[in-house]
Design an enzyme around this catalytic site. Structure first.
Site, PDB file in Angstrom:
ATOM      1  N   HIS A  12       8.767  85.166  -0.813  1.00  0.00           N
ATOM      2  CA  HIS A  12      10.154  85.555  -0.542  1.00  0.00           C
ATOM      3  C   HIS A  12      11.122  84.407  -0.787  1.00  0.00           C
ATOM      4  CE1 HIS A  12      10.440  83.211   3.160  1.00  0.00           C
ATOM      5  NE2 HIS A  12       9.241  83.668   3.496  1.00  0.00           N
ATOM      6  N   GLU A  83       3.495  87.651   7.343  1.00  0.00           N
ATOM      7  CA  GLU A  83       3.206  86.223   7.465  1.00  0.00           C
ATOM      8  C   GLU A  83       2.306  85.966   8.669  1.00  0.00           C
ATOM      9  OE1 GLU A  83       2.492  83.524   6.368  1.00  0.00           O
ATOM     10  OE2 GLU A  83       4.268  82.294   6.045  1.00  0.00           O
TER      11      GLU A  83
END
Length: 197
Positions: A12, A83
């Site tokens: 990201h 994550e």
């Protein structure tokens, strides 16, 4: 022989915490303006490639990067791409954690009230299994530490080997195989030449 598939890994774009070095696991931060610009540039870098499947973490930093890169309409959300859960270390920088626990290392020790390397490795293994079952190229949008563990598991290494694979925000990496499907390999890693200021 069929064409050997390539698995592209997109980290990201930048967030406020990625700038400050704070561990960002489950905290659902937006991209910075620079992070949004670089997500668009990542899309330009990917232009012309065709993917059989696209998957994204549900966290908005990854999902927004996916959208700005031009894949939002075709992406499937996969919670296993989230994550690392940093538990008690969420929002802390490594230097702050080591002030209290000098010998701490994420890839060896994990996080209290968060995930251990074995737990995130098991999540990565599930994604590896799903991706390997797809005939064709795949694109994944996720976060740095998860993608590092994913790459280690792709190669058949322990999750801790992810410590050797640094990843910049909005970078692109690719995993594949050398000669055949029995020889997983890194095709390229941490390509950020498309990233700007």
């Amino acid at each position: 022989m069929s064409e050997i598939p390539v698995i592209y890994l997109a980290r990201h774009g930048e967030t406020v915490w990625s700038v400050t070095g704070q561990h960002t696991g489950v905290t659902d931060l937006p991209l910075t303006d620079r992070g949004e610009r670089n997500a668009v540039r990542l899309g330009e870098r990917l232009r012309g490639l065709v993917f059989t499947k696209v998957f994204t973490s549900p966290l908005r930093r990854a999902a927004r990067t996916c959208e700005l890169a031009g894949f939002g309409a075709v992406a499937n959300v996969d919670r296993d791409l989230m994550e690392w859960n940093y538990g008690d270390y969420e929002g802390l920088r490594t230097v702050e954690i080591r002030a209290k626990r000098p010998d701490w290392h994420l890839f060896r020790d994990g996080c209290p009230n968060g995930e251990s390397p074995v737990q995130i490795g098991a999540r990565a293994d599930r994604v590896v299994s799903r991706v390997r079952a797809i005939k064709g190229d795949v694109l994944l949008f996720s976060s740095g530490h998860f993608l590092r563990v994913f790459a280690a598991r792709w190669l058949g290494l322990e999750p801790a080997a992810g410590k050797f694979l640094m990843l910049d925000t909005a970078s692109l990496s690719a995993l594949s195989y050398e000669h055949d499907l029995s020889e997983p390999a890194i095709r390229f890693w941490n390509d950020s030449r498309h990233v700007g200021d």
